[in-house]
Structure formats: structure tokens, C-alpha cells
Design a protein around this motif. Sequence first.
Motif, PDB file in Angstrom:
ATOM      1  N   LEU A  93       0.812  -1.213   0.000  1.00  0.00           N
ATOM      2  CA  LEU A  93       0.000   0.000   0.000  1.00  0.00           C
ATOM      3  C   LEU A  93       0.852   1.273   0.000  1.00  0.00           C
ATOM      4  O   LEU A  93       0.658   2.152  -0.846  1.00  0.00           O
ATOM      5  N   PRO A  94       1.839   1.425   0.902  1.00  0.00           N
ATOM      6  CA  PRO A  94       2.720   2.594   0.803  1.00  0.00           C
ATOM      7  C   PRO A  94       3.493   2.641  -0.511  1.00  0.00           C
ATOM      8  O   PRO A  94       3.712   3.724  -1.071  1.00  0.00           O
ATOM      9  N   MET A  96       2.459   1.699  -3.383  1.00  0.00           N
ATOM     10  CA  MET A  96       1.573   2.204  -4.424  1.00  0.00           C
ATOM     11  C   MET A  96       1.527   3.733  -4.392  1.00  0.00           C
ATOM     12  O   MET A  96       1.603   4.395  -5.433  1.00  0.00           O
ATOM     13  N   LEU A  97       1.419   4.303  -3.179  1.00  0.00           N
ATOM     14  CA  LEU A  97       1.359   5.762  -3.057  1.00  0.00           C
ATOM     15  C   LEU A  97       2.706   6.403  -3.382  1.00  0.00           C
ATOM     16  O   LEU A  97       2.768   7.418  -4.084  1.00  0.00           O
ATOM     17  N   ILE A  98       3.793   5.805  -2.879  1.00  0.00           N
ATOM     18  CA  ILE A  98       5.129   6.316  -3.203  1.00  0.00           C
ATOM     19  C   ILE A  98       5.400   6.189  -4.696  1.00  0.00           C
ATOM     20  O   ILE A  98       6.114   7.007  -5.290  1.00  0.00           O
ATOM     21  N   THR A 100       3.627   6.958  -7.073  1.00  0.00           N
ATOM     22  CA  THR A 100       3.138   8.094  -7.860  1.00  0.00           C
ATOM     23  C   THR A 100       4.171   9.219  -7.945  1.00  0.00           C
ATOM     24  O   THR A 100       3.943  10.198  -8.663  1.00  0.00           O
ATOM     25  N   ASN A 140       1.076  -1.733  -9.103  1.00  0.00           N
ATOM     26  CA  ASN A 140       0.680  -1.653  -7.701  1.00  0.00           C
ATOM     27  C   ASN A 140      -0.654  -2.326  -7.425  1.00  0.00           C
ATOM     28  O   ASN A 140      -0.871  -2.815  -6.312  1.00  0.00           O
ATOM     29  N   CYS A 160      -1.488   5.158   5.177  1.00  0.00           N
ATOM     30  CA  CYS A 160      -1.690   5.944   3.962  1.00  0.00           C
ATOM     31  C   CYS A 160      -1.446   7.435   4.217  1.00  0.00           C
ATOM     32  O   CYS A 160      -0.821   8.115   3.396  1.00  0.00           O
ATOM     33  N   THR A 163       2.186   8.046   4.498  1.00  0.00           N
ATOM     34  CA  THR A 163       2.829   7.924   3.184  1.00  0.00           C
ATOM     35  C   THR A 163       2.624   9.180   2.352  1.00  0.00           C
ATOM     36  O   THR A 163       3.525   9.590   1.607  1.00  0.00           O
ATOM     37  N   VAL A 164       1.464   9.807   2.458  1.00  0.00           N
ATOM     38  CA  VAL A 164       1.226  11.071   1.746  1.00  0.00           C
ATOM     39  C   VAL A 164       2.233  12.132   2.204  1.00  0.00           C
ATOM     40  O   VAL A 164       2.757  12.908   1.398  1.00  0.00           O
ATOM     41  N   VAL A 167       5.419  11.367   0.457  1.00  0.00           N
ATOM     42  CA  VAL A 167       5.353  11.823  -0.941  1.00  0.00           C
ATOM     43  C   VAL A 167       5.619  13.325  -1.024  1.00  0.00           C
ATOM     44  O   VAL A 167       6.370  13.792  -1.889  1.00  0.00           O
TER      45      VAL A 167
END
Length: 315
Positions: A93-94, A96-98, A100, A140, A160, A163-164, A167
Motif C-alpha cells: 500500500l505505501p 503504491m502511493l510512493i 506516484t 501496484n 496511507c 505515506t502522503v 510523498v
Amino acid sequence: MLIGFLCALGAGLMWGLVFVAPLMLADYPGVVLSFGRYVGFGLIALVPAFFDRERIARLTRADWSAAFKLALVGNILYYAALATAIQLADAPLPAMLIGTLPVVISICSNWSPGHPSEAVAWKRLAPSLIIIFMGLMLVNASELRHLDGRRPLSDYALGCIITVGAVAAWTWYPIMNARHLKLHPHIRSSTWATAQGLATLPLAVIGFIGYGVYVYFSGSDYAFPLGPRPLPFIGLMLVLGLCASWLGTLLWNRASQHLPTSLAGQLIVFETLSALLYAFILRGKMPDMQILVGIALLCMGVMLGIRTFRAVRTA
């Protein structure tokens, strides 16, 4: 551009290691892994600093101020957030966000470039970004199937959110790092990597000691300072400090000097690809077809981005 491309590739190979370290040391808090990695980075930087002491001495107060800001945001805060998020919400999950980041950095740097000559028309930039984004989503989405599902929903949500923050930190870091290097072309990439290591060391030591004080007064059963497995912890922190921090920063600095920031941002896909490679080696299995298609799209997007920026530079 070829030198910049190869340096970005090398940096991605080094940075991919940071995604597997929290899984190999799952019994260590994320902040400990962050402080440990950057204490290792700072100690290792003392060696090249000795041999490069003349150039280090020529850095100005403004250079050191920038190095400390980059060290705090792009090193300490970023990796502490990433490692904590991975342990809260599992790696997919992290990741996937990283993942981006290539698109986010490219958009932000093109929106506010360090120099007007680096800006690219959005209609020319969009195709490569769309292809890269599609590849990231395919990769992801497949990786999300590896979520263990044993954690409470609150842990996934908090992971999440953290993680934002990671980012945001690593979107700011490469843009500001590239701007400083391009405004000061006399600074060598190796000198700037070493300066960031030296700036990171006191921050990491203070943070490490601060966490020790917290452990003492909170009554935590964590075995501060080296944890339950001292030798693997020390060894992995030194590997990350040398490879993912000093060498990765050196290569990224070199790439930032040779490439427009929007293009360099796209090339962070190499970090994602490297993290996938190391994760599958750790699992001892081959990626499925969906991931392979996603990887192919990532490569296509990168090549299209390089062609776009090369055409702009030629024009």
C-alpha cells in the motif's frame, strides 16, 4: 542526457533497497531504521569528506543551510515516514502511493521550473506521464494482492496518511536539490552528496538519542540502542548508508545536473522497478503477467519522456 539517464538508473537501483529493509528488520520501529540509516550515512560521509576537504571548506553558509534543509526533509522525515508506513500498512500500500512520485514530481517541477527553459508544454509532457501512471497502477494493483489483511483498518488508514507526508517530502527534495545544483554548477555532485551526509549526521544522532529518551520514559520493551538483532541492524544500516544514501545521492545529484527536473522526476520509476526486483528476489518467485505489462508501460513512458525532452532541447 545519456549520462543523466544512467546516473538516475544507478540511483534507482540503490534506492530500491530501502523498501526491503523494513521487511528484513520488521521488529525495529520505523524511526529507528531512519535514524540508523542516516547515522550510517553521516559516518560514511566522513571518509570522502576528509579526501574532499578543500571543496567542502569552500561551501558557503547558504550551501550548508540548503544541505541541512534537504537532509531534514528528504532524508530524516521522508524515510521515517516511509518505514513507519510500511510497518503499519504492509509494503504494497505505501509502495503504491510512493510509486506516484515520478508523476507528482514531474508535474510539480514543470509547473514551477527552476528555469523557464526547463518548462515543457503540457500537451507534450502528458503522454509520457499518462503511460507511466498506467504502468504504476497496473504494478501496484497487482502488488495490493499481497496485503496480509491481518492489520486493523485504522493501521492501513494511518499508514496511507503518513505515506502522503512522505510523498510531499520527496516531491520537495529533488526539486529544491536540482535548483541548488543548477544555481551553483561549481559544486561537484560527490561534494554535495558528502555535504548532505555531514548535515544529516547531527540530525540523525539527535533524533536517535531523543528516541532513546522516549523509550526510557515510556517504559517500552524495545532494546535501545541496537535492538533485538544488533549485528543485522548495524550491517544493514551501513549498507543503506553507503549504497542507498551516499552513492544514491551522488548519482542523483549528477543526474539532476544533466537533466531537466521534470524528466529526472519521471526517471524515479527506476526506484519502483528496483524495489519490485528486490521484493521478488526476497519472495523467491517470478512476477505475474499484470506486473510485466505494468513494467513494460513504465519503460515505454520513460523512453517517450526522454524523446520529448530531447526534442525540446534540440529545438
